[in-house]
Structures are given as structure tokens and as C-alpha cells.
Motif scaffolding. Structure first.
Motif, PDB file in Angstrom:
ATOM      1  N   LEU A  53       0.869  -1.171   0.000  1.00  0.00           N
ATOM      2  CA  LEU A  53       0.000   0.000   0.000  1.00  0.00           C
ATOM      3  C   LEU A  53       0.904   1.218   0.000  1.00  0.00           C
ATOM      4  N   VAL A  54       0.753   2.076  -0.992  1.00  0.00           N
ATOM      5  CA  VAL A  54       1.613   3.249  -1.112  1.00  0.00           C
ATOM      6  C   VAL A  54       0.752   4.498  -1.056  1.00  0.00           C
ATOM      7  N   GLU A  55       1.010   5.327  -0.033  1.00  0.00           N
ATOM      8  CA  GLU A  55       0.253   6.554   0.172  1.00  0.00           C
ATOM      9  C   GLU A  55       0.958   7.736  -0.471  1.00  0.00           C
ATOM     10  N   SER A  56       0.185   8.757  -0.815  1.00  0.00           N
ATOM     11  CA  SER A  56       0.734  10.008  -1.314  1.00  0.00           C
ATOM     12  C   SER A  56      -0.246  11.126  -1.013  1.00  0.00           C
ATOM     13  N   GLY A  57       0.244  12.360  -1.093  1.00  0.00           N
ATOM     14  CA  GLY A  57      -0.635  13.507  -0.976  1.00  0.00           C
ATOM     15  C   GLY A  57      -0.543  14.289   0.314  1.00  0.00           C
ATOM     16  N   SER A  98      -7.281  22.487   2.205  1.00  0.00           N
ATOM     17  CA  SER A  98      -7.672  21.141   1.790  1.00  0.00           C
ATOM     18  C   SER A  98      -6.458  20.351   1.327  1.00  0.00           C
ATOM     19  N   LEU A  99      -6.562  19.037   1.481  1.00  0.00           N
ATOM     20  CA  LEU A  99      -5.580  18.098   0.956  1.00  0.00           C
ATOM     21  C   LEU A  99      -6.324  16.853   0.501  1.00  0.00           C
ATOM     22  N   ARG A 100      -5.733  16.155  -0.466  1.00  0.00           N
ATOM     23  CA  ARG A 100      -6.284  14.881  -0.902  1.00  0.00           C
ATOM     24  C   ARG A 100      -5.216  13.811  -0.792  1.00  0.00           C
ATOM     25  N   LEU A 101      -5.491  12.803   0.014  1.00  0.00           N
ATOM     26  CA  LEU A 101      -4.585  11.667   0.163  1.00  0.00           C
ATOM     27  C   LEU A 101      -5.026  10.545  -0.770  1.00  0.00           C
ATOM     28  N   SER A 102      -4.034   9.827  -1.285  1.00  0.00           N
ATOM     29  CA  SER A 102      -4.297   8.661  -2.125  1.00  0.00           C
ATOM     30  C   SER A 102      -3.522   7.474  -1.576  1.00  0.00           C
ATOM     31  N   CYS A 103      -4.071   6.288  -1.791  1.00  0.00           N
ATOM     32  CA  CYS A 103      -3.393   5.063  -1.371  1.00  0.00           C
ATOM     33  C   CYS A 103      -3.677   3.995  -2.415  1.00  0.00           C
ATOM     34  N   ALA A 104      -2.618   3.534  -3.066  1.00  0.00           N
ATOM     35  CA  ALA A 104      -2.766   2.535  -4.115  1.00  0.00           C
ATOM     36  C   ALA A 104      -2.221   1.192  -3.643  1.00  0.00           C
ATOM     37  N   ALA A 105      -3.012   0.159  -3.844  1.00  0.00           N
ATOM     38  CA  ALA A 105      -2.598  -1.200  -3.498  1.00  0.00           C
ATOM     39  C   ALA A 105      -2.075  -1.901  -4.746  1.00  0.00           C
ATOM     40  N   ARG A 145     -13.267   5.419  -3.230  1.00  0.00           N
ATOM     41  CA  ARG A 145     -12.341   4.423  -3.776  1.00  0.00           C
ATOM     42  C   ARG A 145     -12.614   4.204  -5.249  1.00  0.00           C
ATOM     43  N   ASP A 146     -11.563   3.789  -5.935  1.00  0.00           N
ATOM     44  CA  ASP A 146     -11.661   3.409  -7.338  1.00  0.00           C
ATOM     45  C   ASP A 146     -11.248   1.946  -7.399  1.00  0.00           C
ATOM     46  N   ASN A 147     -12.221   1.064  -7.492  1.00  0.00           N
ATOM     47  CA  ASN A 147     -11.923  -0.364  -7.439  1.00  0.00           C
ATOM     48  C   ASN A 147     -11.101  -0.824  -8.640  1.00  0.00           C
ATOM     49  N   ALA A 148     -11.261  -0.170  -9.774  1.00  0.00           N
ATOM     50  CA  ALA A 148     -10.484  -0.549 -10.955  1.00  0.00           C
ATOM     51  C   ALA A 148      -9.006  -0.249 -10.778  1.00  0.00           C
ATOM     52  N   LYS A 149      -8.712   0.741  -9.938  1.00  0.00           N
ATOM     53  CA  LYS A 149      -7.324   1.145  -9.699  1.00  0.00           C
ATOM     54  C   LYS A 149      -6.798   0.663  -8.357  1.00  0.00           C
ATOM     55  N   ASN A 150      -7.632  -0.082  -7.618  1.00  0.00           N
ATOM     56  CA  ASN A 150      -7.229  -0.544  -6.275  1.00  0.00           C
ATOM     57  C   ASN A 150      -6.739   0.610  -5.413  1.00  0.00           C
ATOM     58  N   THR A 151      -7.449   1.719  -5.467  1.00  0.00           N
ATOM     59  CA  THR A 151      -7.011   2.946  -4.810  1.00  0.00           C
ATOM     60  C   THR A 151      -8.126   3.509  -3.933  1.00  0.00           C
ATOM     61  N   VAL A 152      -7.727   3.996  -2.766  1.00  0.00           N
ATOM     62  CA  VAL A 152      -8.644   4.684  -1.870  1.00  0.00           C
ATOM     63  C   VAL A 152      -8.143   6.112  -1.682  1.00  0.00           C
ATOM     64  N   TYR A 153      -9.086   7.039  -1.550  1.00  0.00           N
ATOM     65  CA  TYR A 153      -8.777   8.458  -1.424  1.00  0.00           C
ATOM     66  C   TYR A 153      -9.374   9.006  -0.129  1.00  0.00           C
ATOM     67  N   GLY A 195       2.510   5.374   5.834  1.00  0.00           N
ATOM     68  CA  GLY A 195       2.120   6.610   6.498  1.00  0.00           C
ATOM     69  C   GLY A 195       2.555   7.842   5.719  1.00  0.00           C
ATOM     70  N   THR A 196       1.747   8.883   5.816  1.00  0.00           N
ATOM     71  CA  THR A 196       2.081  10.163   5.187  1.00  0.00           C
ATOM     72  C   THR A 196       1.745  11.282   6.174  1.00  0.00           C
TER      73      THR A 196
END
Length: 118
Positions: free
Chosen positions: A4-8, A17-24, A71-79, A111-112
């Protein structure tokens, strides 16, 4: 192996405001619940928000109305879209997910840092 890789994360002024992303990534068969937690120095890790594979959400009372998990299930990503940020939102934010490879395990990101300060 699953990662799981976080960014943002970063520094933002109060009210911003901030937007965090996490891609599996990895040998993923399916992903169940995904969520965000946060932890500050000397504090326990606490739930911020969680989203099921079907899109049901739950939030900590302290962030309701200000944060939105998606979340975007096609990208395995949660925001995590964070708005109206307050200094007390300053913490390290961790992504987590229940992921099936050959079996279901609980995974954490690295963690971010989010810092809210003027």
C-alpha cells in the motif's frame, strides 16, 4: 506480496484542503474494506474513515462533514479528501485494507504526514 503506497500529505494552512491517495499493488485477488487511520506522537492510532467494497462509509465524529473517503476499485485505490482542515488534524495518516491474495490479510501503508499550521 502486497504493498500500500500513500501520497498527498504535506503542509497546509488552517481551513485548507488536501487529498490523500493510497494505491494497493501486488498479487491481489480482491480488496474488501479500505480505510484511513491517523496517529500522533504519544497517541493511539485512531480510525478516520472506512469504506467497504460496496461503497458504504463510516467516519470518526471529529471529521464528519469535512472529510470524504472514496475508492476506485479498478485502480485498487482509496482516497481521502480533507477540507476545512484544523491544526488538530495534524498527524501521520495511514492507509489500510483487507486484501485477499490466497487468503485475507490486513495491510498497512507506510504513512504520510499531514501538518496543518499557519
Amino acid at each position: 506480496q502486497v504493498q500500500l503506497v500513500e501520497s498527498g500529505g504535506g503542509l497546509v494552512q488552517p481551513g485548507g484542503s488536501l487529498r490523500l491517495s493510497c494505491a494497493a499493488s501486488g498479487s491481489i485477488v480482491s480488496i474488501y474494506a479500505m480505510g484511513w487511520y491517523r496517529q500522533g506522537p504519544g497517541k493511539q492510532r485512531e480510525l478516520v474513515a472506512v469504506i467497504t467494497s460496496g461503497g458504504l462509509t463510516n467516519y470518526a465524529d471529529s471529521v464528519k462533514g469535512r472529510f470524504t473517503i472514496s475508492r476506485d476499485n479498478a485502480k485498487n485505490t482509496v482516497y481521502l479528501q480533507m477540507s476545512s482542515l484544523k491544526p488538530e488534524d495534524t498527524d501521520v495518516y495511514y492507509c489500510n485494507a483487507d486484501i485477499r491474495t490466497g487468503y485475507v490479510s490486513h495491510y498497512w501503508g507506510q504513512g504520510t504526514q499531514v501538518t496543518v499550521s499557519s
